[in-house]
Design an enzyme around this catalytic site. Structure first.
Site, PDB file in Angstrom:
ATOM      1  N   LYS A 135       0.831  -1.210   0.000  1.00 27.14           N
ATOM      2  CA  LYS A 135       0.000   0.000   0.000  1.00 27.14           C
ATOM      3  C   LYS A 135       0.865   1.259   0.000  1.00 27.14           C
ATOM      4  CE  LYS A 135      -3.743  -2.453   2.305  1.00 27.14           C
ATOM      5  NZ  LYS A 135      -4.339  -2.832   3.604  1.00 27.14           N
TER       6      LYS A 135
ATOM      7  N   GLN B 133      -4.317  -1.027   9.755  1.00 26.08           N
ATOM      8  CA  GLN B 133      -4.229  -2.386   9.207  1.00 26.08           C
ATOM      9  C   GLN B 133      -4.797  -3.409  10.189  1.00 26.08           C
ATOM     10  OE1 GLN B 133      -3.137  -3.262   6.066  1.00 26.08           O
ATOM     11  NE2 GLN B 133      -3.776  -5.343   6.571  1.00 26.08           N
TER      12      GLN B 133
ATOM     13  N   ASP C  32     -10.953   2.874   4.249  1.00 26.39           N
ATOM     14  CA  ASP C  32     -11.353   1.472   4.192  1.00 26.39           C
ATOM     15  C   ASP C  32     -12.866   1.334   4.065  1.00 26.39           C
ATOM     16  OD1 ASP C  32      -9.501  -0.519   3.966  1.00 26.39           O
ATOM     17  OD2 ASP C  32      -9.071  -0.684   6.103  1.00 26.39           O
TER      18      ASP C  32
END
Length: 299
Positions: free
Chosen positions: A53, A97, A120
């Site tokens: 990422k 994460q 997200d």
């Protein structure tokens, strides 16, 4: 001939659009898109994902910041970091994460991210906007957003008259995927482990989306001839044919036999997977445009 839906090609197209949008915003308004990624602990898979990422964010021209915290980080310490990123105007996207170490309450942390920075798409405000059909002002969970782009590559924008079945009801994928399909006018069924005669339900689908985390569970006999199959599963299984101790990745669909029946199908790897990071970048640049009062790009 079955169409193999190439997620790498689709993802590359999204990334090119993200680069153009990020460069345009920087040239026009002097705003550099900022993404902060937070990782707690030393889970190898998580570090691999975070590294990918970060590299992609830099490739897109973003200001990419990574906060790596020790496994013993407390809830309070993590919450304080998220609060500081919420208040930082140079950061337009915050990604924590998952999974977090077991002693941390991940849901409380995710819900503490400001919805406009929740790249997200997991905040209840963003989930609620999607559920009520507001796709314009919220951020959509990355994997379903990417899977939906692949569906559209086959069927176009309007799915009127098509039956879609999503196998899996998770908040992370199944529910938002069903909402996206519904918003595109498909007739949607959400199936799951408690569904009676799952194979029969799946066979009614013009668009079949599998997200259950069970290797090669969906067989060719489950698939309506000519259906589009989107395989979201990523499962590692033993592959003794490759040598002792070797393994390989497979999806939730038995690809070899399913591709004999389906009109179009995503492979694993190389299907939905590449789309997730691409849509994360898309959400971040959308967040940057929104923060500066600019019209966000559409993907």
């Amino acid at each position: 001939m079955t169409t193999v839906i190439d997620g790498k090609v689709a993802a590359a197209s999204v990334i090119e659009a993200v680069k153009a949008a990020a460069a345009g915003l920087e040239a026009e308004a002097g705003v550099k898109t900022g993404l902060a990624v937070v990782i707690v602990g030393d889970d190898p898979a998580s570090h691999t994902y975070v590294g990918a990422k970060g590299r992609m964010a830099k490739e897109c021209g973003f200001n990419s910041i990574q906060h790596t915290l020790p496994a013993e980080t407390t809830q309070g310490e993590l919450a304080k970091l998220v609060a500081s990123l919420n208040d930082d105007p140079s950061i337009h996207g915050i990604l924590v994460q998952l999974p977090l170490p077991k002693h941390l309450n991940s849901d409380a942390i995710i819900q503490s991210i400001r919805p406009e920075k929740d790249v997200d798409g997991l905040h209840v405000v963003n989930a609620g906007k999607l559920a009520t059909g507001d796709l314009a002002t919220g951020l959509i969970s990355c994997t379903p957003a990417g899977a939906m782009l692949l569906v559209r590559s086959i069927h176009g924008e309007d799915l009127s008259g098509l039956n879609a079945v999503v196998i899996g009801r998770s908040n992370l994928f199944g529910k938002p995927m069903a909402q996206l399909l519904l918003n595109a006018n498909a007739t949607v069924t959400i199936a799951h482990s408690r569904t009676k005669d799952l194979a029969s339900v799946a066979r009614g689908a013009d668009i079949l989306v599998a997200a259950v985390g069970r290797p090669e569970m969906v067989k060719a006999s489950w698939i309506k001839p000519g259906a589009t199959v989107i395989d979201v599963g990523i499962n590692r299984i033993d592959a003794p044919e490759r040598g002792e101790g070797k393994s390989r990745l497979v999806g939730d669909v038995a690809y070899a036999e399913a591709s004999e029946v389906a009109r179009a199908i995503t492979p694993v790897p190389g299907g939905v997977g590449p789309m997730t990071i691409a849509m994360l970048m898309a959400n971040t640049v959308i967040g940057a445009h929104n923060a500066d009062g600019k019209v966000p790009p559409k993907f």
